[in-house]
Write a protein that holds these residues in place. Sequence first.
Motif, PDB file in Angstrom:
ATOM      1  N   THR A  34       0.861  -0.966  -0.113  1.00 39.83           N
ATOM      2  CA  THR A  34       0.050  -0.062  -0.086  1.00 39.83           C
ATOM      3  C   THR A  34       0.729   1.370  -0.070  1.00 39.83           C
ATOM      4  OG1 THR A  34      -1.742  -1.261   1.194  1.00 39.83           O
ATOM      5  CG2 THR A  34      -1.958   1.213   1.199  1.00 39.83           C
ATOM      6  N   ILE A  35       2.078   1.035   0.748  1.00 41.74           N
ATOM      7  CA  ILE A  35       2.843   2.516   0.843  1.00 41.74           C
ATOM      8  C   ILE A  35       3.311   2.655  -0.597  1.00 41.74           C
ATOM      9  CG2 ILE A  35       4.971   3.381   1.715  1.00 41.74           C
ATOM     10  CD1 ILE A  35       4.228   1.655   4.606  1.00 41.74           C
ATOM     11  N   GLU A  36       4.053   1.601  -1.385  1.00 45.71           N
ATOM     12  CA  GLU A  36       4.374   1.574  -2.438  1.00 45.71           C
ATOM     13  C   GLU A  36       3.519   2.290  -3.497  1.00 45.71           C
ATOM     14  OE1 GLU A  36       7.622   1.529  -3.231  1.00 45.71           O
ATOM     15  OE2 GLU A  36       8.068   1.054  -1.244  1.00 45.71           O
ATOM     16  N   GLN A  37       2.250   1.835  -3.358  1.00 46.72           N
ATOM     17  CA  GLN A  37       1.285   2.332  -4.342  1.00 46.72           C
ATOM     18  C   GLN A  37       0.920   3.944  -4.149  1.00 46.72           C
ATOM     19  OE1 GLN A  37      -2.228  -0.118  -3.567  1.00 46.72           O
ATOM     20  NE2 GLN A  37      -1.617  -2.021  -4.894  1.00 46.72           N
ATOM     21  N   GLU A  38       0.897   4.209  -2.986  1.00 46.82           N
ATOM     22  CA  GLU A  38       0.831   5.688  -2.676  1.00 46.82           C
ATOM     23  C   GLU A  38       1.932   6.357  -3.146  1.00 46.82           C
ATOM     24  OE1 GLU A  38      -1.736   7.391  -1.095  1.00 46.82           O
ATOM     25  OE2 GLU A  38      -2.851   5.362  -1.256  1.00 46.82           O
ATOM     26  N   LYS A  39       3.116   5.874  -2.973  1.00 46.10           N
ATOM     27  CA  LYS A  39       4.388   6.680  -3.401  1.00 46.10           C
ATOM     28  C   LYS A  39       4.261   6.885  -5.008  1.00 46.10           C
ATOM     29  CE  LYS A  39       7.711   5.426   0.075  1.00 46.10           C
ATOM     30  NZ  LYS A  39       9.024   4.730   0.435  1.00 46.10           N
ATOM     31  N   GLU A  40       3.870   5.750  -5.784  1.00 44.27           N
ATOM     32  CA  GLU A  40       3.861   5.796  -7.190  1.00 44.27           C
ATOM     33  C   GLU A  40       2.514   6.723  -7.641  1.00 44.27           C
ATOM     34  OE1 GLU A  40       5.446   4.226  -9.508  1.00 44.27           O
ATOM     35  OE2 GLU A  40       6.912   3.775  -7.836  1.00 44.27           O
TER      36      GLU A  40
END
Length: 45
Positions: A34-40
């Motif tokens: 989820t954190i990676e998706q938000e960063k993207e």
Amino acid sequence: MCDKLDLSEVEKFNKKKLKKTNTEEKNMLPSKETIEQEKECGKTS
């Protein structure tokens, strides 16, 4: 407004009449994905 508050009702309050409750704290942290998706999403906007 009045300088002195009316605390008569507070003084009459009976804590023994309160019901016992169990509190359960839920502190859900986001997953790594989820954190990676938000960063993207932040990079593209």
